[in-house]
Design an enzyme around this catalytic site. Structure first.
Site, PDB file in Angstrom:
ATOM      1  CB  SER A  83      -0.957   0.007   1.194  1.00  0.00           C
ATOM      2  OG  SER A  83      -0.234   0.156   2.390  1.00  0.00           O
TER       3      SER A  83
ATOM      4  CE  LYS B 267      -2.911   2.067   4.259  1.00  0.00           C
ATOM      5  NZ  LYS B 267      -2.078   0.979   4.844  1.00  0.00           N
TER       6      LYS B 267
END
Lengths: 200, 200
Positions: free
Chosen positions: B118, B155
């Site tokens: 990701s 993230k």
DNA sequence: TTCAATACTGTATATAATTACAGTTATGGA
DNA sequence: TCCATAACTGTAATTATATACAGTATTGAA
């Protein structure tokens, strides 16, 4: 730092090794014993010389009060490579990173600061530090540090044959570099064995 | 390793710090002086206890003959995080990486092994080790280690407000994660201050 | 050729350091 | 209540260690 004599380098290396292995520096007697000196004073003399040359520090009165100066430990970080000389020349060394021996599974001879974005699709960004092993076998598919006509570049080695070496950037905006080692000067400085990024 | 008492941990930390700072371990007297003991034997007792608990080793007769067991040095590497407990729980520690204090400009509390893709567009690949600082200020734009309902994720922090936190993957195939901290359990484990990749 | 530096031997000593032994006090099980 | 563990004080002896001083031999530069 002045240059050390052969003997001094041996003593220095021994001290470094002892610190790494035992976790503490040797005494004069221990040095003397290992090198076969019949007097601890021989070691004392060497320590004084090494101190004078600035590679280590001696805390007077303290047992085992020997410490190696930080600049002399550690793996060199190469920033911009100046043309002509060897990559590890003093003028190319940006700084040094402490030992870190066991951080990466391969040995690291030096770190190279990445310029440009030609390898971003391999997760190698500008200003990252590439850990380079000089002796690891250069083989197809690995990321290599090559020197073409005195310019240093980091690329994936796509194919290698006596008359054609293809170096592949990992960025779709760039195209492969094709080199004929018989025409152009090509040498390999090493293989990329790791990467270090510092979010400063 | 048995658990250390508060005092023992203090002594242990001091020894560790001394070794890192001076390059050699302290003597009993030096320990006693720092902690205000009136007898070097208090330090001796502590050393014996620490040895018994297996966190350090004492070479008998040698001055400053204290060495810290390799497993107890170094920064922990966190692999899979088991649910429930704290991220640094013993069972999550995959291995330890020697000191490396000065490698990165920020302090590193632990390394976290990256799962998934990701973050590839930020040059963070699967199995990379992210260096995490627990105390660095969590701010917009930085890469954070968040725990949402007991699941740990890495993230970019896109925006943060009392009722909406947006975590952005760096991969166009994924979409932003929106969390309401008042509804879901959200905590930050730290900020990414560096990255380590090992081409094994 | 003289001097400084290198590389030691040999002796000696002050002091740094380990470490044993004998206690004291407090705490938390069994 | 007894005992082990923790966390110390206090003393002291043995040994480990640093380090000075006095030499010797070799080498290379001024």
């Amino acid at each position: 730092m002045e240059n050390l004599t052969t003997r001094q380098q041996e003593i220095f290396d021994f001290i470094k090794k002892e610190i790494e292995f035992n976790g503490y520096p040797p005494t004069r007697s221990e040095i003397a014993k290992v090198f076969g000196f019949k007097s601890p004073n021989a070691a004392e003399d060497h320590l004084k010389a090494l101190k004078k040359k600035g590679v280590l520090n001696i805390i007077s009165g303290a047992s085992r009060g020997i410490s190696i100066n930080k600049e002399d430990i550690g793996i060199p970080v190469i920033g911009l490579v100046s043309a002509g000389g060897p990559i590890l020349a003093q003028e190319n060394i940006e700084k040094r990173i402490p030992s870190s021996q066991n951080i990466l599974s391969h040995g690291v001879d030096f770190y190279l600061r990445v310029k440009g974005d030609s390898m971003i699709e391999a997760g190698i960004l500008e200003n990252d530090l590439i850990a380079v092993n000089k002796k690891a076998q250069i083989k197809k598919g690995s990321i290599v540090i090559a020197r073409i006509n005195d310019e240093v570049t980091v690329k994936t080695l796509k194919s290698i044959s006596p008359e054609l070496v293809i170096l592949q950037p990992e960025n779709s905006n760039y195209s492969d570099i094709e080199v004929n080692p018989k025409v152009e000067e090509l040498s390999f400085e090493g293989t990329c064995v790791g990467l270090l990024r510092d979010f400063a």
